[in-house]
Design an enzyme around this catalytic site. Structure first.
Site, PDB file in Angstrom:
ATOM      1  N   ARG A  32      18.597   0.424 -17.875  1.00 18.64           N
ATOM      2  CA  ARG A  32      18.590   0.804 -19.631  1.00 18.64           C
ATOM      3  C   ARG A  32      19.629   0.145 -20.070  1.00 18.64           C
ATOM      4  O   ARG A  32      19.690  -0.649 -21.444  1.00 18.64           O
ATOM      5  CB  ARG A  32      18.069   2.117 -19.998  1.00 18.64           C
ATOM      6  N   LYS A  69       6.783  14.745 -17.739  1.00 22.21           N
ATOM      7  CA  LYS A  69       6.344  14.983 -18.924  1.00 22.21           C
ATOM      8  C   LYS A  69       4.997  15.174 -19.334  1.00 22.21           C
ATOM      9  O   LYS A  69       4.480  14.167 -20.080  1.00 22.21           O
ATOM     10  CB  LYS A  69       7.002  13.522 -19.922  1.00 22.21           C
ATOM     11  N   GLY A  83      12.214   5.428 -17.366  1.00 23.74           N
ATOM     12  CA  GLY A  83      13.592   5.543 -16.731  1.00 23.74           C
ATOM     13  C   GLY A  83      13.512   5.879 -15.332  1.00 23.74           C
ATOM     14  O   GLY A  83      14.188   5.244 -14.438  1.00 23.74           O
ATOM     15  N   GLY A  89       6.526   6.299 -21.656  1.00 26.08           N
ATOM     16  CA  GLY A  89       5.862   6.977 -22.749  1.00 26.08           C
ATOM     17  C   GLY A  89       5.754   5.659 -23.714  1.00 26.08           C
ATOM     18  O   GLY A  89       4.243   5.469 -24.322  1.00 26.08           O
TER      19      GLY A  89
HETATM   20  N1  LIG Z   1       5.317  17.144  -8.555  1.00 25.97           N
HETATM   21  C1  LIG Z   1       6.260  17.026  -9.654  1.00 25.97           C
HETATM   22  N2  LIG Z   1       7.122  18.638  -9.718  1.00 25.97           N
HETATM   23  C2  LIG Z   1       8.277  18.467 -10.533  1.00 25.97           C
HETATM   24  N3  LIG Z   1       8.768  17.212 -11.037  1.00 25.97           N
HETATM   25  C3  LIG Z   1       7.984  16.220 -10.664  1.00 25.97           C
HETATM   26  C4  LIG Z   1       6.985  16.163  -9.913  1.00 25.97           C
HETATM   27  N4  LIG Z   1       6.674  14.648  -9.579  1.00 25.97           N
HETATM   28  C5  LIG Z   1       7.504  13.955 -10.417  1.00 25.97           C
HETATM   29  N5  LIG Z   1       8.456  14.846 -10.856  1.00 25.97           N
HETATM   30  C6  LIG Z   1       9.505  14.447 -11.517  1.00 25.97           C
HETATM   31  O1  LIG Z   1       9.194  13.420 -12.889  1.00 25.97           O
HETATM   32  C7  LIG Z   1      10.479  13.051 -13.297  1.00 25.97           C
HETATM   33  C8  LIG Z   1      10.126  11.646 -13.950  1.00 25.97           C
HETATM   34  O2  LIG Z   1       9.054  11.909 -14.831  1.00 25.97           O
HETATM   35  P1  LIG Z   1       8.947  10.993 -16.244  1.00 25.97           P
HETATM   36  O3  LIG Z   1      10.436  11.338 -17.126  1.00 25.97           O
HETATM   37  O4  LIG Z   1       7.592  11.463 -16.989  1.00 25.97           O
HETATM   38  O5  LIG Z   1       8.979   9.819 -15.758  1.00 25.97           O
HETATM   39  P2  LIG Z   1       9.791   8.310 -16.208  1.00 25.97           P
HETATM   40  O6  LIG Z   1      11.123   8.514 -16.801  1.00 25.97           O
HETATM   41  O7  LIG Z   1       9.645   7.233 -15.325  1.00 25.97           O
HETATM   42  O8  LIG Z   1       9.019   8.052 -17.776  1.00 25.97           O
HETATM   43  C9  LIG Z   1      11.190  12.779 -12.132  1.00 25.97           C
HETATM   44  O9  LIG Z   1      12.462  13.231 -12.451  1.00 25.97           O
HETATM   45  C10 LIG Z   1      10.642  13.475 -10.971  1.00 25.97           C
HETATM   46  O10 LIG Z   1      11.424  14.490 -10.062  1.00 25.97           O
HETATM   47  O1  LIG Z   2      13.191   8.406 -21.284  1.00 22.23           O
HETATM   48  C1  LIG Z   2      12.300   8.280 -22.071  1.00 22.23           C
HETATM   49  O2  LIG Z   2      10.973   8.124 -22.001  1.00 22.23           O
HETATM   50  P1  LIG Z   2      10.210   7.916 -20.485  1.00 22.23           P
HETATM   51  O3  LIG Z   2      10.555   9.172 -19.678  1.00 22.23           O
HETATM   52  O4  LIG Z   2       8.705   7.856 -20.927  1.00 22.23           O
HETATM   53  O5  LIG Z   2      10.505   6.519 -19.986  1.00 22.23           O
HETATM   54  C2  LIG Z   2      12.760   7.878 -23.448  1.00 22.23           C
HETATM   55  O6  LIG Z   2      14.349   7.470 -23.507  1.00 22.23           O
HETATM   56  C3  LIG Z   2      12.170   8.814 -24.448  1.00 22.23           C
HETATM   57  O7  LIG Z   2      12.840  10.086 -24.056  1.00 22.23           O
HETATM   58  P2  LIG Z   2      11.927  11.520 -24.621  1.00 22.23           P
HETATM   59  O8  LIG Z   2      10.752  11.397 -24.097  1.00 22.23           O
HETATM   60  O9  LIG Z   2      12.730  12.551 -24.398  1.00 22.23           O
HETATM   61  O10 LIG Z   2      11.764  10.944 -26.241  1.00 22.23           O
END
Ligand SMILES: Nc1ncnc2c1ncn2[C@@H]1O[C@H](COP(=O)(O)OP(=O)(O)O)[C@@H](O)[C@H]1O
Ligand SMILES: O=C(OP(=O)(O)O)[C@H](O)COP(=O)(O)O
Length: 393
Positions: A36, A197, A350, A373
């Site tokens: 990023r 999330k 991320g 997201g």
């Molecule tokens: N079964 C699970 N239980 C708890 N955490 C998980 C599980 N599967 C994935 N994760 C966690 O999800 C996190 C990423 O989620 P998210 O922020 O939604 O993804 P991104 O950053 O790619 O958008 C990672 O830190 C990972 O460890």
């Molecule tokens: O990491 C982010 O989103 P992402 O986990 O969906 O890629 C963005 O920085 C937004 O963060 P937020 O979901 O805490 O608003």
């Protein structure tokens, strides 16, 4: 609607407030993936070359309106200084006397990083007063934070009420690349959602069911669907409030023509620790006191086979706690499946991008997006508030 870009305005000698998404994965104060930051460099370097005073603002994590030491942007300022080959100033707040003084002392071409905007609860409330305070620091607003463009916050949307507001190069590129891939996508179109999330992202699934041919759910997101299917989930991350919605989504997928693929087996462990005892179980037999931390090998094979059939794939959210090698196999299998596929492949988020980098296949992905997201909401067809706030061409 085309938005004005940083090239459409004169920035020389101006104070330019650039909202970036420096919400990078961290292990302590070590940045484990700097994608990023790297992707924001073209806008920052352009503004430096044009002789602007570059004021950068970002969030990091979810500190919920309080100063949380581990969410200070200090490691980011250090990494950015290394990448730019120039010292980036860093202040300890985003508004008030310290940033004001630092900005007054900036010379053309200087770069300053404000402290985490989410240390103020006003940021996520899109509070008018805070947005105005941020705006008063600058002459121009540039939004390059695609990853946060789905948030209507003070530094992503509110500030645009008070300053000329344009898109940065990363924002432009993301919208163009995603637009190309998901407007009339080549089919079969497969979306993969995982990660942690859950309450944030489960809402997008309803609209995605109207867009994709196959929807794959893994990671923490899948646990809520397991619960919805009536299985025990032990100590897994589950969103009890979303179980009913998950049930409805399963029904909706059945009545539409969309194949919904959920894990059939899982890696469970006694704790979220690399050395914790672990085993593979069918999702129908998750023991009490254990937690699901990865999809199992059978699920990984099914998901990889679905990716193989696809012509377009969008992936956000790791399949497990990939940061620990013990729980990374499912995520690695999906990353490899995308890398080996001839489809147009998009990976956003991320942590998801960090996972793809960890596996070493980022160069085999058609588009690496800085937004997870944000990509999903764009794919849903939503207008992102951080984009809507910018001036039309
Ligand atoms: N079964 C699970 N239980 C708890 N955490 C998980 C599980 N599967 C994935 N994760 C966690 O999800 C996190 C990423 O989620 P998210 O922020 O939604 O993804 P991104 O950053 O790619 O958008 C990672 O830190 C990972 O460890
Ligand atoms: O990491 C982010 O989103 P992402 O986990 O969906 O890629 C963005 O920085 C937004 O963060 P937020 O979901 O805490 O608003």
């Amino acid at each position: 609607m085309q938005k004005k870009s940083v090239k459409d305005i004169d920035v020389t000698g101006k104070r330019v407030f650039v909202r970036v998404d420096f919400n990078v994965p961290l292990n302590g104060d070590v940045i484990t993936d700097d994608t990023r930051i790297q992707k924001a460099l073209p806008t920052i370097q352009y503004l430096m070359e044009q002789g602007a005073k570059v004021i950068l603002a970002s969030h990091l994590g979810r500190p919920k309106g309080e100063v949380v030491e581990k969410y200070r942007l200090t490691p980011v300022a250090k990494r950015l200084s290394e990448l730019l080959g120039k010292e980036v100033g860093k202040v300890n707040d985003s508004v008030g006397a310290e940033p004001e003084l630092a900005i007054a002392n900036m010379r053309n071409g200087d770069v300053l990083l404000l402290e985490n905007v989410r240390f103020h609860g006003a940021e996520t409330k899109n509070d008018e007063k805070y947005a105005r305070q941020l705006a008063e620091l600058a002459d121009i607003f540039v939004n390059d934070a695609f990853g946060a463009a789905h948030r209507a916050h003070a530094s992503t949307a509110g500030i645009a009420e008070y300053l000329p507001a344009v898109a940065g190069f990363l924002m432009e590129k993301e919208l163009e690349n995603l637009g190309k891939a998901v407007t009339n996508p080549e089919r079969p179109f497969v979306a993969i959602i995982g990660g942690a999330k859950v309450s944030d992202k489960i809402g997008v699934i309803e609209n995605l069911l109207g867009k994709v041919n196959t929807l794959i759910i893994g990671g923490g997101m899948a646990n809520t669907f397991m619960k919805a299917q009536g299985y025990t989930t032990g100590k897994s991350l589950v969103e009890p409030d979303k179980v009913e919605l998950a049930k409805e989504l399963i029904e909706k997928a059945k009545s539409s023509q969309v194949a919904l693929l959920l894990p059939t087996d899982a890696v469970v462990a006694l704790a979220m620790e690399p050395t914790a005892q672990q085993k593979v179980v069918p999702v129908t037999e998750i023991p009490e006191d254990w937690m699901v931390l990865d999809i199992g090998p059978a699920s990984a094979a099914t998901f990889a086979a679905a990716v193989k059939q696809a012509a377009t794939v969008v992936w956000n959210g790791p399949m497990g706690v990939f940061e620990m090698d013990a729980f990374a196999k499912g995520t690695e299998a999906v990353a490899r499946a995308l890398a080996e596929s001839n489809a147009t492949t998009i990976v956003g988020g991320g942590d998801s991008v960090a996972a793809v980098n960890k596996v070493g296949v980022a160069d085999k992905i058609s588009h690496i997006s800085t937004g997870g997201g944000a990509s999903l909401e764009f794919l849903e067809g939503k207008v992102l508030p951080g984009v809507a706030a910018l001036q039309d061409k």
